[in-house]
Enzyme design. Structure first.
Site, mmCIF file in Angstrom:
data_model
loop_
_atom_site.group_PDB
_atom_site.id
_atom_site.type_symbol
_atom_site.label_atom_id
_atom_site.label_comp_id
_atom_site.label_asym_id
_atom_site.label_seq_id
_atom_site.Cartn_x
_atom_site.Cartn_y
_atom_site.Cartn_z
ATOM 1 C CB ALA A 188 -1.001 14.542 2.049
ATOM 2 C CE LYS A 230 -3.693 2.629 0.950
ATOM 3 N NZ LYS A 230 -4.461 2.459 2.204
ATOM 4 C CG HIS A 244 -3.886 8.684 8.158
ATOM 5 N ND1 HIS A 244 -4.336 8.230 6.952
ATOM 6 C CD2 HIS A 244 -2.562 8.368 8.190
ATOM 7 C CE1 HIS A 244 -3.348 7.667 6.283
ATOM 8 N NE2 HIS A 244 -2.266 7.745 7.004
#
Length: 292
Positions: free
Chosen positions: A120, A67, A163
């Site tokens: 991000a 991931k 998150h």
């Protein structure tokens, strides 16, 4: 970084090595697969690592399945293929820029970010190019769990957070200066591409197809009976409040997790094309994202 061996027939000697974060969305998605409950799925040996670590693993060609941030794809797609499922895209779930004062002007200011090889960061730089005419000042990389305290304590002027920080930043007395996802959606109309699942091309087309099917089935099983994954999610969620863990899963696990679809692929191409135009990533050939 911690490791958990897959509880599957055949043992870890035959298992493919996979690394993903201990965040609730990842453990929710992969719980059934990790515990051998996905029929016909290849066995996996799980390592937990934050995404800045898995990005580095991908660049070094480590592990069979990872991931990673979509932002790292231009550096790794020669060796890895993008799987069409298992990752994180969505709407209303982008990174935030936080400040101590609500009216902070970021021109020339110091901003803490969790990584420079992250979606991000790309979204932040694209936003800043549009709305901070003078440009931000120094960019400081620090672990994501240290960013909000650093902003609160005045060590940096602003912080880019991801998150569960979306749900907890007010506890630090901080203000949301801007939502990178809102800006992205407003300017593109596309979902926000955050985390990708990639697997080594050397595994072969048949195995890659079985991995995609395993990821898709694993997330569907989690949706069908969320209670089954609960213990696994909370075991690895670093003492996160259960309600926050549920919010996290609800935000980051959605229809794009089951299948990227046309909008998902358009979002990925849009992000990397815009970032390449700003000189943030190498240009990526159009066919590089193809699966199968």
């Amino acid at each position: 970084m911690t490791t958990a061996n897959a509880e599957q027939a055949g043992g870890s000697e035959q298992a493919l090595r996979i690394a993903f974060s201990p965040c609730p969305n990842d453990t929710f998605v992969f719980e059934a697969w990790a515990h051998g409950r996905v029929p016909g799925a290849p066995a996996i040996d799980v390592t937990f690592a934050d995404i800045d670590i898995t990005n580095g693993m991908a660049e070094r060609g480590e592990f069979d399945i990872l991931k990673v941030s979509y932002a790292v794809l231009p550096w790794v797609l020669d060796e890895y293929a993008l799987l069409p499922c298992g990752g994180a895209l969505g709407r209303g779930n982008g990174p935030l820029v936080l400040t101590k004062d609500a009216d902070t002007d970021l021109t020339g200011r110091t901003v803490a970010v969790p990584s420079e090889r992250s979606t991000a960061y790309l979204l932040f730089r694209l936003w800043a190019a549009d709305v901070v005419p003078g440009g931000v000042g120094e960019v400081v990389v620090m672990p994501f769990n240290e960013i909000m305290p650093a902003v609160r304590d005045g060590k940096v002027d602003a912080g880019l957070v991801i998150h569960e920080a979306r749900f907890t930043y007010q506890e630090y007395g901080l203000h949301k200066l801007a939502d990178m996802g809102e800006h992205w959606e407003a300017t593109t109309g596309l979902p926000i591409p955050l985390g990708a699942i990639i697997a080594k091309r050397s595994l072969g087309a048949e195995t890659l197809a079985s991995l995609a099917e395993a990821a898709r089935t694993s997330v569907q099983m989690a949706w069908d009976d969320p209670a089954v994954s609960r213990a696994y999610v909370m075991e690895h969620s670093q003492e996160m409040d259960p309600a926050v863990a549920d919010q996290h899963i609800g935000l980051y696990v959605n229809e794009f997790t089951a299948d990227l679809g046309d909008d998902g692929y358009a979002a990925i191409r849009g992000l990397l094309t815009r970032a390449a135009a700003e000189g943030l990533v190498p240009a990526l050939p159009a066919e590089a994202l193809a699966f199968g």
